[in-house]
Design a protein around this motif. Structure first.
Motif, PDB file in Angstrom:
ATOM      1  N   ILE A  21      -3.934   1.716 -10.292  1.00 41.13           N
ATOM      2  CA  ILE A  21      -4.740   2.680  -9.540  1.00 41.13           C
ATOM      3  C   ILE A  21      -5.751   3.293 -10.501  1.00 41.13           C
ATOM      4  O   ILE A  21      -5.374   4.046 -11.413  1.00 41.13           O
ATOM      5  CB  ILE A  21      -3.851   3.773  -8.924  1.00 41.13           C
ATOM      6  CG1 ILE A  21      -2.775   3.149  -8.033  1.00 41.13           C
ATOM      7  CG2 ILE A  21      -4.684   4.775  -8.134  1.00 41.13           C
ATOM      8  CD1 ILE A  21      -1.686   4.113  -7.609  1.00 41.13           C
ATOM      9  N   ARG A  53      -5.263   9.154  -2.890  1.00 44.25           N
ATOM     10  CA  ARG A  53      -6.078   8.531  -1.844  1.00 44.25           C
ATOM     11  C   ARG A  53      -5.846   7.020  -1.804  1.00 44.25           C
ATOM     12  O   ARG A  53      -5.958   6.333  -2.818  1.00 44.25           O
ATOM     13  CB  ARG A  53      -7.562   8.836  -2.066  1.00 44.25           C
ATOM     14  CG  ARG A  53      -7.871  10.317  -1.852  1.00 44.25           C
ATOM     15  CD  ARG A  53      -9.360  10.598  -1.857  1.00 44.25           C
ATOM     16  NE  ARG A  53      -9.606  12.031  -1.625  1.00 44.25           N
ATOM     17  CZ  ARG A  53      -9.654  12.605  -0.423  1.00 44.25           C
ATOM     18  NH1 ARG A  53      -9.471  11.864   0.659  1.00 44.25           N
ATOM     19  NH2 ARG A  53      -9.888  13.899  -0.300  1.00 44.25           N
ATOM     20  N   GLY A  54      -5.495   6.547  -0.602  1.00 41.96           N
ATOM     21  CA  GLY A  54      -5.346   5.107  -0.395  1.00 41.96           C
ATOM     22  C   GLY A  54      -3.986   4.541  -0.720  1.00 41.96           C
ATOM     23  O   GLY A  54      -3.785   3.330  -0.607  1.00 41.96           O
ATOM     24  N   VAL A  55      -3.038   5.407  -1.134  1.00 44.10           N
ATOM     25  CA  VAL A  55      -1.675   4.937  -1.423  1.00 44.10           C
ATOM     26  C   VAL A  55      -0.701   5.854  -0.682  1.00 44.10           C
ATOM     27  O   VAL A  55      -0.589   7.036  -0.997  1.00 44.10           O
ATOM     28  CB  VAL A  55      -1.356   4.945  -2.929  1.00 44.10           C
ATOM     29  CG1 VAL A  55       0.049   4.391  -3.175  1.00 44.10           C
ATOM     30  CG2 VAL A  55      -2.387   4.137  -3.709  1.00 44.10           C
ATOM     31  N   ARG A  56      -0.008   5.338   0.268  1.00 41.55           N
ATOM     32  CA  ARG A  56       0.940   6.143   1.028  1.00 41.55           C
ATOM     33  C   ARG A  56       2.177   6.461   0.188  1.00 41.55           C
ATOM     34  O   ARG A  56       2.596   5.670  -0.648  1.00 41.55           O
ATOM     35  CB  ARG A  56       1.348   5.409   2.314  1.00 41.55           C
ATOM     36  CG  ARG A  56       0.180   5.081   3.235  1.00 41.55           C
ATOM     37  CD  ARG A  56       0.640   4.489   4.564  1.00 41.55           C
ATOM     38  NE  ARG A  56       1.560   3.367   4.440  1.00 41.55           N
ATOM     39  CZ  ARG A  56       1.206   2.117   4.193  1.00 41.55           C
ATOM     40  NH1 ARG A  56      -0.087   1.823   4.025  1.00 41.55           N
ATOM     41  NH2 ARG A  56       2.110   1.144   4.109  1.00 41.55           N
ATOM     42  N   VAL A  77      -4.406  -2.335  -7.621  1.00 45.89           N
ATOM     43  CA  VAL A  77      -3.681  -2.035  -6.378  1.00 45.89           C
ATOM     44  C   VAL A  77      -4.535  -1.158  -5.477  1.00 45.89           C
ATOM     45  O   VAL A  77      -4.582  -1.343  -4.268  1.00 45.89           O
ATOM     46  CB  VAL A  77      -2.345  -1.337  -6.701  1.00 45.89           C
ATOM     47  CG1 VAL A  77      -1.669  -0.832  -5.424  1.00 45.89           C
ATOM     48  CG2 VAL A  77      -1.425  -2.279  -7.450  1.00 45.89           C
ATOM     49  N   ARG A  78      -5.231  -0.207  -6.092  1.00 44.35           N
ATOM     50  CA  ARG A  78      -6.115   0.696  -5.349  1.00 44.35           C
ATOM     51  C   ARG A  78      -7.251   1.106  -6.258  1.00 44.35           C
ATOM     52  O   ARG A  78      -7.055   1.776  -7.262  1.00 44.35           O
ATOM     53  CB  ARG A  78      -5.336   1.933  -4.896  1.00 44.35           C
ATOM     54  CG  ARG A  78      -6.192   3.072  -4.364  1.00 44.35           C
ATOM     55  CD  ARG A  78      -6.815   2.739  -3.020  1.00 44.35           C
ATOM     56  NE  ARG A  78      -7.408   3.931  -2.413  1.00 44.35           N
ATOM     57  CZ  ARG A  78      -8.714   4.086  -2.172  1.00 44.35           C
ATOM     58  NH1 ARG A  78      -9.576   3.106  -2.481  1.00 44.35           N
ATOM     59  NH2 ARG A  78      -9.175   5.182  -1.599  1.00 44.35           N
ATOM     60  N   GLY A  87       0.787  -1.227   0.000  1.00 44.14           N
ATOM     61  CA  GLY A  87       0.000   0.000   0.000  1.00 44.14           C
ATOM     62  C   GLY A  87       0.819   1.277   0.000  1.00 44.14           C
ATOM     63  O   GLY A  87       0.266   2.369   0.193  1.00 44.14           O
ATOM     64  N   ARG A  88       2.125   1.177  -0.242  1.00 43.45           N
ATOM     65  CA  ARG A  88       2.986   2.354  -0.237  1.00 43.45           C
ATOM     66  C   ARG A  88       3.804   2.425  -1.525  1.00 43.45           C
ATOM     67  O   ARG A  88       4.351   1.418  -1.979  1.00 43.45           O
ATOM     68  CB  ARG A  88       3.931   2.331   0.961  1.00 43.45           C
ATOM     69  CG  ARG A  88       4.853   3.542   1.044  1.00 43.45           C
ATOM     70  CD  ARG A  88       5.755   3.527   2.264  1.00 43.45           C
ATOM     71  NE  ARG A  88       6.546   4.762   2.318  1.00 43.45           N
ATOM     72  CZ  ARG A  88       6.114   5.907   2.819  1.00 43.45           C
ATOM     73  NH1 ARG A  88       4.906   5.963   3.363  1.00 43.45           N
ATOM     74  NH2 ARG A  88       6.873   6.992   2.814  1.00 43.45           N
ATOM     75  N   LEU A 108      -9.822   3.342  -7.649  1.00 45.63           N
ATOM     76  CA  LEU A 108     -10.007   4.789  -7.611  1.00 45.63           C
ATOM     77  C   LEU A 108     -10.627   5.213  -8.947  1.00 45.63           C
ATOM     78  O   LEU A 108      -9.945   5.658  -9.870  1.00 45.63           O
ATOM     79  CB  LEU A 108      -8.660   5.476  -7.390  1.00 45.63           C
ATOM     80  CG  LEU A 108      -8.616   6.836  -6.706  1.00 45.63           C
ATOM     81  CD1 LEU A 108      -9.343   6.817  -5.364  1.00 45.63           C
ATOM     82  CD2 LEU A 108      -7.183   7.289  -6.495  1.00 45.63           C
TER      83      LEU A 108
END
Length: 517
Positions: free
Chosen positions: A258, A479-482, A272-273, A222-223, A275
């Motif tokens: 993403i 949003r949602g990915v550090r 991965v995320r 998540g990063r 969006l």
């Protein structure tokens, strides 16, 4: 390769951000650019910018077929070179209005809050009525050095029609007319590469990597921890920042998993995320020209002579200093509107098909370009394939907004009034094709559909907001990915009532402060 920060895209925002972050000798910064050096002389000579289109310095994008524009695919030049589009644009420094930034309704991004970032970048040379501009920044904002005689006549025509003369174009309101302030230094282009990056290339903590196409952001647990190009990794200990523009940044997010899950699945990309807003909210300024022949030999048509070249090289004067769009006027199509929704740009040459019509460029003529600043039309950008080398599908959805065509026709009629003003009567002759004249609204609508082009201002595809459905938050964090941010005009929730180079620079300046905390 390991760095603290990895920035993708050395354009109008990326050059600013890399220069600012590397001011801290305690951090390391890598700036990755798909293009190369601005080596050609055309990068320096202002009037030469159309000759950079469709070269190796240009991404040479095209839209999908636009149903409302007679099924045409519109050419979108975007800079693929150090400095990005600031290295091949028309050098017009036009921030927009107070309403633009206030209407975003995003904390930290009101007009009063972003104004210091414009001014931090600016070094105004010439008048600065009311202290509108900054005076100590890296980016030169100059007066036109040698405006064409027809440009002066256009300004007189604006006065004749009762438009307001602007002492400074870039105040809170831009309603009125003025010569265009330009990003030049002593008559040569002054890109963000020239202003921000080139002076600091010797910093030991700054690495600039050119001619490299980033294929995806590397995300672990998540990063964002780096980027990948050609099978190689460039690692970021702190953050990855995308500054690849309204086309490149959403494209790279989607390639990295993403975006809209259904769309990513169509191309075999693991999510991965999720969006869904990535690539949506695409807005652009559409432009249509009113062209007239000029019965006198005074325009830019005869610019390419040995004498004019020597004049430029020795004095930095003459037609080679022209940015082509030498003057502007901003107006409202409806008095009830809070700010201008139309711009008129004057050019002392028939500027047709982006200046790529070589025969037209040799003809004595003048242009008033009519630009729709606040389109109702909203498009989208999607993947064409999972191959990073394949350009994305760009559907600008031009003229799908209910009022867009009507307002452009209104603008054409205003341009006709200026062309017919006493001040321009010795320079504005008969109509020059493809402009058909203004006999009827139907004829003008047909002209818009068959001949309008982009003004090169796409925004919004990674839009910022307080809502969870936005792509980035008010601190530009995806949003949602550090550890991942976007810092370019793709984050703009709404296109401004100006041009997009100035806000891109402002976004780069503000992003640096956000990242440094």
């Amino acid at each position: 390769m390991h760095y603290d920060y990895v920035i993708v895209g050395a354009g109008s925002a990326g050059c600013v951000l890399a220069a600012r972050l590397s001011e801290d000798p305690g951090v390391t910064v890598a700036l990755i650019e798909a293009g190369g050096q601005d080596a050609k002389k055309e990068f320096r000579i202002p009037a030469g910018f159309p000759s950079l289109f469709k070269t190796e310095a240009d991404w040479d994008f095209s839209t999908t077929e636009q149903e409302a524009l007679a099924g045409r695919e519109l050419y979108w030049p975007r800079g693929r070179v150090l400095g990005g589009s600031s290295s091949l644009n028309a050098m017009m420094w036009v921030r927009g209005t107070k309403e633009d930034y206030d209407d975003w309704e995003v904390p930290g991004w009101s007009y009063d809050e972003v104004l210091p970032y414009f001014q931090r970048a600016e070094r105004r040379v010439g008048s600065n009525a009311g202290g509108v501009y900054g005076s100590e920044g890296p980016l030169n904002i100059e007066e036109q050095r040698d405006p064409n005689v027809t440009t002066r006549a256009f300004l007189k025509a604006c006065d004749e029609l009762g438009y307001r003369r602007l002492d400074e174009l870039n105040g809170p309101s831009n309603e009125g007319y003025a010569l265009t302030p330009v990003t030049q230094k002593k008559g040569r282009r002054w890109s963000t590469y020239d202003a921000f990056l080139k002076p600091v290339l010797g910093r030991p903590n700054l690495t600039v990597i050119t001619d490299v196409l980033v294929s995806r952001v590397l995300i672990e647990d998540g990063r964002a921890v780096g980027v990948v190009h050609g099978g190689q990794e460039v690692r970021a200990a702190r953050e990855v920042v995308l500054c690849a523009g309204a086309v490149g940044s959403p494209h790279l997010l989607m390639l990295s998993g993403i975006g809209d899950p259904e769309h990513l699945a169509e191309h075999g990309i693991d999510v991965v995320r999720p969006l869904p807003a990535v690539g949506r909210n695409l807005q652009d300024h559409l432009s249509i020209g009113v062209f007239r022949r000029c019965p006198r030999k005074v325009t830019l048509a005869g610019a390419e002579t040995v004498g004019n070249l020597l004049k430029y090289l020795s004095l930095r004067k003459g037609p080679f200093t022209s940015n082509v769009g030498e003057a502007v006027a901003f107006l409202r199509s409806d008095e009830a509107l809070p700010a201008p929704d139309l711009e008129l740009i004057f050019a002392p040459v028939p500027f047709i098909r982006h200046g790529l019509e070589k025969e037209a460029a040799k003809e004595e003529g003048i242009t008033i370009g009519v630009i729709l600043l606040q389109p109702d039309s909203v498009g989208s950008l999607t993947l064409a394939s999972a191959d990073p080398a394949d350009p994305p599908r760009i559907d600008a959805a031009y003229l799908t907004g209910e009022s867009d065509l009507k307002r452009l026709v209104f603008g054409i009629r205003e341009a006709e009034k200026l062309m017919n003003a006493r001040a321009l009567e010795e320079y504005a002759g008969e109509n020059y094709p493809p402009y058909p004249g203004s006999e009827s609204d139907e004829l003008l609508e047909k002209h818009v559909r068959e001949n309008s082009e982009t003004l090169y201002h796409p925004v919004g595809t990674c839009h910022m907001g307080v809502e969870e459905t936005s792509v980035v938050d008010p601190e530009l964090r995806v949003r949602g990915v550090r550890g991942l941010r976007v810092a370019d005009v793709s984050i703009m929730p709404r296109v401004n009532r100006g041009h997009t180079h100035a806000p891109a620079v402002m976004i780069g300046e503000k992003a640096a402060d956000l990242i440094r905390g």
